[in-house]
Design an enzyme around this catalytic site. Structure first.
Site, mmCIF file in Angstrom:
data_model
loop_
_atom_site.group_PDB
_atom_site.id
_atom_site.type_symbol
_atom_site.label_atom_id
_atom_site.label_comp_id
_atom_site.label_asym_id
_atom_site.label_seq_id
_atom_site.Cartn_x
_atom_site.Cartn_y
_atom_site.Cartn_z
ATOM 1 N N ILE A 101 15.147 -12.089 8.603
ATOM 2 C CA ILE A 101 14.450 -10.698 9.566
ATOM 3 C C ILE A 101 13.994 -10.993 10.543
ATOM 4 O O ILE A 101 13.476 -12.450 10.884
ATOM 5 C CB ILE A 101 13.605 -10.125 8.243
ATOM 6 C CG1 ILE A 101 12.339 -10.739 8.063
ATOM 7 C CG2 ILE A 101 14.435 -9.205 7.260
ATOM 8 C CD1 ILE A 101 11.695 -10.319 6.988
ATOM 9 N N ASP A 102 13.384 -10.730 11.697
ATOM 10 C CA ASP A 102 12.722 -10.388 12.748
ATOM 11 C C ASP A 102 11.288 -10.432 12.101
ATOM 12 O O ASP A 102 11.037 -10.958 11.639
ATOM 13 C CB ASP A 102 12.837 -8.960 13.642
ATOM 14 C CG ASP A 102 14.232 -8.673 13.790
ATOM 15 O OD1 ASP A 102 15.026 -9.413 13.617
ATOM 16 O OD2 ASP A 102 14.009 -7.397 13.988
ATOM 17 N N LYS A 103 10.507 -11.812 13.505
ATOM 18 C CA LYS A 103 9.723 -12.146 13.407
ATOM 19 C C LYS A 103 8.802 -11.293 13.013
ATOM 20 O O LYS A 103 7.981 -11.918 12.294
ATOM 21 C CB LYS A 103 9.330 -12.581 14.596
ATOM 22 C CG LYS A 103 8.001 -13.398 15.169
ATOM 23 C CD LYS A 103 6.913 -13.353 16.410
ATOM 24 C CE LYS A 103 6.350 -13.537 17.244
ATOM 25 N NZ LYS A 103 5.765 -14.433 18.203
ATOM 26 N N ARG B 142 16.158 -0.511 13.577
ATOM 27 C CA ARG B 142 15.983 -0.477 14.801
ATOM 28 C C ARG B 142 16.243 0.101 15.905
ATOM 29 O O ARG B 142 16.454 1.008 16.951
ATOM 30 C CB ARG B 142 15.376 -1.666 15.575
ATOM 31 C CG ARG B 142 14.052 -2.451 14.403
ATOM 32 C CD ARG B 142 14.051 -3.869 15.009
ATOM 33 N NE ARG B 142 13.120 -3.927 16.641
ATOM 34 C CZ ARG B 142 13.545 -5.182 17.557
ATOM 35 N NH1 ARG B 142 13.487 -6.384 16.606
ATOM 36 N NH2 ARG B 142 12.281 -5.029 18.696
ATOM 37 N N THR C 275 9.157 -8.077 11.942
ATOM 38 C CA THR C 275 9.317 -7.502 10.440
ATOM 39 C C THR C 275 8.752 -8.032 9.365
ATOM 40 O O THR C 275 9.423 -9.466 9.606
ATOM 41 C CB THR C 275 10.877 -6.963 9.998
ATOM 42 O OG1 THR C 275 11.661 -6.985 11.616
ATOM 43 C CG2 THR C 275 11.563 -6.912 8.999
#
Length: 308
Positions: free
Chosen positions: A142-144, A243, A146
């Site tokens: 998952i994103d930084k 997103r 998130t």
């Protein structure tokens, strides 16, 4: 797969027949990327009926396929002792509630302080090596900015099983988010292909021409003045899927500086307001359903109170 890293199977009378060998191996071993499989083929590590083949070889019914996976290389990553919020753990898998601002695996600009650094110290080298030497144990990410649940695989067998579940979309993934604007419908599904942005290669976008199939199911949890608290259930798992999909319907995520251009959050946030809350999968060894629920981070809870 055998213990010595050799994978063997025979091509039957099914959809594999007359397909390229690299595609067939990709279907048989979903945990391996297409580029990695092609690399193995070019190195002569795949054979059909005892003869090495090139990536464009087309298999025939009855072909005996053999692929030799090289031993995992010891990663040049320093284990770092750090507090980990562990939601589930056994000898095969680990589910961690990732905090905001933490990168999942080392990359340029982030050699230390990543989740991988932490799990290497926690697991003491017992991690799968399928996904490359810089990403031991990582089957998805998952994103930084998130927060929430990430599955870590402790061995290659677990990695292959979880990767297959991700590929067939059977892993349950529910995210909670706060978006700009008030959604009118209580429930909505966005089905729009996602690919690289045509002009900004660092971003993803709805791309009808070159995008991959992507589906997000949205459910309103609470409406506020100018904002909506939603649950997003992933049917597929494309890069930045929630997103991109939320921005595509005119409701980008609060705090998202990439997909909400021109919108300034009145609240002090570090990136998008997005949390991977519910994660469910079949255990790779027992087949039992494992479900985890990552509690909302403190900033998220506080923001909900403020919005009331």
């Amino acid at each position: 797969m055998e213990d010595n890293g050799i994978y063997c199977f025979q091509v039957g009378e099914d959809t594999m027949e007359n397909q390229r060998i690299d595609k067939v191996l990709g279907l048989a071993l979903p945990s391996l990327s297409r580029s990695y499989i092609q690399k193995l083929l070019k190195e002569g590590l795949a054979a059909v009926n005892g003869t090495t083949v090139k990536p464009n070889y087309r298999v025939k019914c009855g072909d005996d396929v053999r692929l030799e996976l090289p031993p995992a290389t010891e990663p040049d990553i320093l284990p770092e002792e750090m507090p980990l919020d562990i939601l589930y753990e056994d000898e095969d898998v680990l589910v961690v509630n990732k905090p905001k601002g933490m990168v999942v695996h080392p990359a340029a600009g982030h050699p230390t302080g990543t989740l991988v650094n932490g799990i290497m110290a926690h697991c003491k080298g017992n991690l799968s090596g399928i996904n490359g030497i810089m990403r031991p144990g990582i089957v998805h990410r998952i994103d930084k900015d998130t927060t929430g649940s990430v599955i870590i695989c402790k061995n290659d067998a677990a990695h292959s099983h979880i990767a297959a579940q991700l590929k067939d979309h059977s892993v349950v993934r529910h995210y909670h988010a706060i978006c700009y604007g008030v959604l009118e419908e209580d429930e909505r599904t966005v089905c729009a292909p996602i690919g690289r942005h045509p002009t900004d290669r660092k971003k993803m976008a709805v791309n009808e021409k070159n995008g991959k199939h992507a589906v997000t199911h949205i459910r309103v949890l609470k409406r506020f003045h100018g904002y909506t608290y939603v649950e997003c259930r992933l049917e597929t798992g494309r890069t930045h899927q929630i997103r991109v999909h939320m921005a595509s319907i005119g409701h980008p995520l609060l705090g998202d500086t990439v997909y909400a251009p021109g919108r300034t959050s009145p609240y002090k946030l570090e990136g998008q307001c997005l949390h991977a809350k519910v994660l469910g999968f079949r255990h790779p060894r027992t087949g039992e359903y494992i479900g985890t629920d990552a509690p909302l981070p403190e900033y998220f809870v506080h923001l909900l109170e403020v919005l009331k």
